[in-house]
Scaffold this motif. Structure first.
Motif, PDB file in Angstrom:
ATOM      1  N   ASP A 203       2.828  -0.686 -12.955  1.00 21.12           N
ATOM      2  CA  ASP A 203       2.787  -1.357 -14.186  1.00 21.12           C
ATOM      3  C   ASP A 203       3.461  -0.671 -15.176  1.00 21.12           C
ATOM      4  O   ASP A 203       3.500  -1.336 -16.258  1.00 21.12           O
TER       5      ASP A 203
ATOM      6  N   LEU B 113      -3.501   8.664 -13.441  1.00 18.03           N
ATOM      7  CA  LEU B 113      -3.951   7.634 -14.297  1.00 18.03           C
ATOM      8  C   LEU B 113      -3.495   8.054 -15.723  1.00 18.03           C
ATOM      9  O   LEU B 113      -3.304   6.955 -16.507  1.00 18.03           O
ATOM     10  N   SER B 114      -3.283   9.299 -16.032  1.00 22.13           N
ATOM     11  CA  SER B 114      -3.035   9.572 -17.605  1.00 22.13           C
ATOM     12  C   SER B 114      -1.472   9.457 -17.874  1.00 22.13           C
ATOM     13  O   SER B 114      -1.035   9.144 -18.911  1.00 22.13           O
TER      14      SER B 114
ATOM     15  N   ARG C   3       4.642   4.233 -10.937  1.00 14.00           N
ATOM     16  CA  ARG C   3       3.670   3.113 -11.166  1.00 14.00           C
ATOM     17  C   ARG C   3       4.052   2.022 -11.382  1.00 14.00           C
ATOM     18  O   ARG C   3       4.975   1.723 -12.224  1.00 14.00           O
TER      19      ARG C   3
ATOM     20  N   ARG D 287       1.667   3.348  -7.373  1.00 10.65           N
ATOM     21  CA  ARG D 287       0.471   3.390  -7.979  1.00 10.65           C
ATOM     22  C   ARG D 287       0.365   2.345  -9.102  1.00 10.65           C
ATOM     23  O   ARG D 287       1.343   1.729  -9.708  1.00 10.65           O
ATOM     24  N   SER D 288      -0.936   1.951  -9.554  1.00 10.32           N
ATOM     25  CA  SER D 288      -1.060   1.164 -10.514  1.00 10.32           C
ATOM     26  C   SER D 288      -2.486   1.570 -11.380  1.00 10.32           C
ATOM     27  O   SER D 288      -3.310   2.487 -10.628  1.00 10.32           O
ATOM     28  N   LYS D 289      -2.479   0.843 -12.404  1.00 11.77           N
ATOM     29  CA  LYS D 289      -3.940   1.526 -13.580  1.00 11.77           C
ATOM     30  C   LYS D 289      -5.088   0.987 -12.495  1.00 11.77           C
ATOM     31  O   LYS D 289      -6.105   1.532 -12.191  1.00 11.77           O
ATOM     32  N   GLU D 290      -5.024  -0.370 -11.640  1.00  9.22           N
ATOM     33  CA  GLU D 290      -6.205  -1.081 -11.175  1.00  9.22           C
ATOM     34  C   GLU D 290      -6.383   0.097  -9.968  1.00  9.22           C
ATOM     35  O   GLU D 290      -7.405   0.533  -9.672  1.00  9.22           O
TER      36      GLU D 290
ATOM     37  N   GLU E 161       0.203  15.120 -10.808  1.00  9.68           N
ATOM     38  CA  GLU E 161       0.515  13.552 -10.588  1.00  9.68           C
ATOM     39  C   GLU E 161       1.901  13.377  -9.618  1.00  9.68           C
ATOM     40  O   GLU E 161       2.085  12.505  -9.161  1.00  9.68           O
TER      41      GLU E 161
ATOM     42  N   THR F 173       1.350   7.166 -18.153  1.00 12.10           N
ATOM     43  CA  THR F 173       1.777   5.958 -18.158  1.00 12.10           C
ATOM     44  C   THR F 173       3.075   5.485 -18.175  1.00 12.10           C
ATOM     45  O   THR F 173       3.722   5.118 -19.235  1.00 12.10           O
TER      46      THR F 173
ATOM     47  N   LEU G 115      -5.815   3.105  -9.427  1.00 10.07           N
ATOM     48  CA  LEU G 115      -5.953   4.402  -9.834  1.00 10.07           C
ATOM     49  C   LEU G 115      -7.502   4.685 -10.386  1.00 10.07           C
ATOM     50  O   LEU G 115      -8.435   5.506 -10.204  1.00 10.07           O
ATOM     51  N   GLU G 116      -7.777   3.608 -11.139  1.00  7.41           N
ATOM     52  CA  GLU G 116      -9.349   3.359 -11.659  1.00  7.41           C
ATOM     53  C   GLU G 116     -10.194   3.231 -10.529  1.00  7.41           C
ATOM     54  O   GLU G 116     -11.360   3.760 -10.560  1.00  7.41           O
TER      55      GLU G 116
END
Length: 520
Positions: free
Chosen positions: A486, A473-474, A484, A425-428, A218, A476, A430-431
């Motif tokens: 978020d 993504l892992s 990130r 980056r963000s969860k959305e 990452e 946080t 990255l997913e």
């Protein structure tokens, strides 16, 4: 069947330092996917960091490295490498620029507390060091160019060689008592990058497919200043330019780093990159104001030539810049000399992750790491010769009927990685990227023989992009090169965790003790 004592994949500073440091009675072969000089190391401008100044000390270098790496570094690795730095510079002192009294000139770069950057040819350090090492190669070292290694050969659980393709598609088998991956990072998976075209993550993908542990993927460093013209990046503008007094400004001349960090334009790279990114997102153009630098063209000849080549008028005193992928702090998990989790397999240079760089590399520590690992691994290999007992294995195969990959053009990957797994980056995001990458099922590929070199390169880029995306993504939190929106702050609970990725196993979190106390 030809058996080599040491088989090296790659031709950057780590590979060449290893080859020149091995004893003459070792039979050595270097395989490179392009030509011997087509590597990131050759393009390196700024220099090599070492605490050799009158007021400097490795303990200061240590503190700066941990601060830049956001204390995710492996402290023992940091100490070992930085303490050795003055000796490594002394080994090749004739290469570096000196003052009239014969003293090595020292420059300043971001996040360094002292002038400690040695350079050669002004801003052509990598070129000069690589050519010096090539000139010192001995007859026991054989080089094969334009050979694309794509699969590690395993005997039980030991690595014994690599499978490779020549330009006409012929599959060649190369065997080694010891196999060393020195293939560099993966900057080319992003649309904006300072990296050579050959730097596509293939060594990391090969190691992953062979079951080696991959770590810290990452943490991608985005260099703040790539020359930007006509919507494309055109090469690196070294951090040494800011070290000599250049200032980042908007088109109206407003300095953008004022009030952002105490070190302003020489703040750690992730902070400078994120600041430039924010301005660009708001519609601004960003420039390096170089008017305070005397004799710019003499101090930075290769940057000057690149600017002229791309139509930049340096007399105006401004160079248009954007951030782009520059260095991978993660990679194949190794100790300081390059031993991986797979017997017989070593990794050195940017392909490896020793823990030196932590979450964000301190400027000019990368060439240093390559010099260190190459020298120390050579010493270990010289002391531990091994004779192989394998035999009866194939030498080559005729070109096979070529399969075609059913994945989008590589430019699509590069654009999506920049937008979804880039500086912010963000969860959305990255997913979205993980879902898009998963549909191609490339991580499950077993038989690669029938793919062309071009498609193999593409497959490895998609694999490496998947490793980066899953690791990002892992984690946080935000730390170093991993930011990130978020989770915008560092989380102390994450400080002592590393993300290890290994084929056929889920991503695991491994707790590792990392001391927080600095050197007294």
């Amino acid at each position: 069947m030809e058996m080599t004592d040491v088989l090296i994949i790659g031709s950057g500073i780590a590979a060449l330092q290893l080859a020149t440091s091995l004893s003459p009675d070792q039979n050595v072969k270097i395989l490179t996917k392009s030509t011997i000089k087509n590597a990131n190391s050759y393009l390196a401008q700024g220099g090599i960091a070492a605490a050799i100044g009158f007021r400097d000390d490795p303990s200061k270098h240590f503190v700066d490295t941990l601060e830049a790496g956001r204390f995710h570094n492996h402290e023992e690795s940091v100490r070992e490498i930085l303490n050795e730095a003055p000796v490594l510079i002394g080994d090749i002192a004739e290469v570096f620029d000196k003052d009239p009294n014969g003293n090595i000139l020292l420059g300043l770069e971001g996040a360094h507390s002292e002038k400690r950057i040695v350079h050669a040819g002004g801003d052509e350090t990598g070129k000069n060091v690589i050519e010096y090492l090539i000139s010192n190669l001995t007859e026991n070292v054989k080089i094969e160019e334009n050979v694309f290694a794509y699969e590690l050969l395993m005997d039980q659980k030991r690595c014994i060689g690599v499978k490779a393709k020549t330009q006409d598609g012929t599959i060649r088998y190369y065997y080694g008592n010891y196999v060393v991956l020195a293939t560099g990072g993966c900057g080319q998976v992003y649309s904006f990058t300072s990296n050579a075209p050959t730097v596509t993550g293939d060594g990391i993908a090969m190691a992953y497919l062979a079951g080696a542990e991959i770590v810290d993927m990452e943490f991608v460093q985005f260099h703040p200043t790539l020359l930007y013209k006509d919507g494309e990046t055109k090469g690196l503008i070294s951090e040494a330019v800011r070290g000599e007094g250049a200032v980042l400004v908007t088109e109206d001349g407003v300095p953008i780093m004022e009030g952002v960090h105490p070190l302003k334009d020489l703040a750690p790279r992730h902070i400078v990159s994120q600041t430039i990114f924010d301005y660009i997102q708001k519609g601004y153009e960003v420039y390096l104001d170089i008017r305070q630098i005397n004799h710019f063209e003499t101090r930075f000849p290769s940057i000057t030539a690149n600017c002229h080549k791309n139509g930049i008028n340096l007399a105006e005193g401004r160079i248009p810049v954007v951030p782009g992928s520059h260095f991978l702090m993660g990679g194949i998990k190794t100790d300081v000399i390059g031993r991986t989790s797979v017997d017989g397999l070593f990794a050195i240079g940017e392909a490896a992750c020793t823990g030196l760089h932590g979450a964000n590399r301190l400027a000019s520590n990368s060439l240093l790491e390559g010099l260190y690992q190459g020298k120390k691994l050579a010493q270990w290999l010289n002391s531990n010769p091994r004779k192989s007992t394998i035999g009866g294995l194939p030498k080559s195969l005729y070109p096979l009927q070529t399969k075609k990959t059913k994945i989008p053009d590589i430019q699509v990957l590069k654009d999506w990685m920049m937008k979804r797994v880039g500086i912010v980056r963000s969860k959305e995001l990255l997913e979205q990227q993980k879902h898009w990458l998963d549909q191609f099922h490339l991580m499950d590929l077993i038989d690669l023989d029938a793919y062309s070199i071009q498609d193999l390169n593409k497959i490895f880029m998609y694999m490496t992009a998947s490793l980066i995306t899953e690791a990002a993504l892992s984690r946080t939190e935000s730390r170093g090169g991993h930011y990130r929106s978020d989770f915008p702050y560092e989380d102390e609970n994450w400080r002592k965790k590393i993300i290890i990725q290994k084929r056929k196993e889920e991503v695991a979190l491994k707790h590792e003790h990392i001391e927080t106390a600095l050197v007294n």
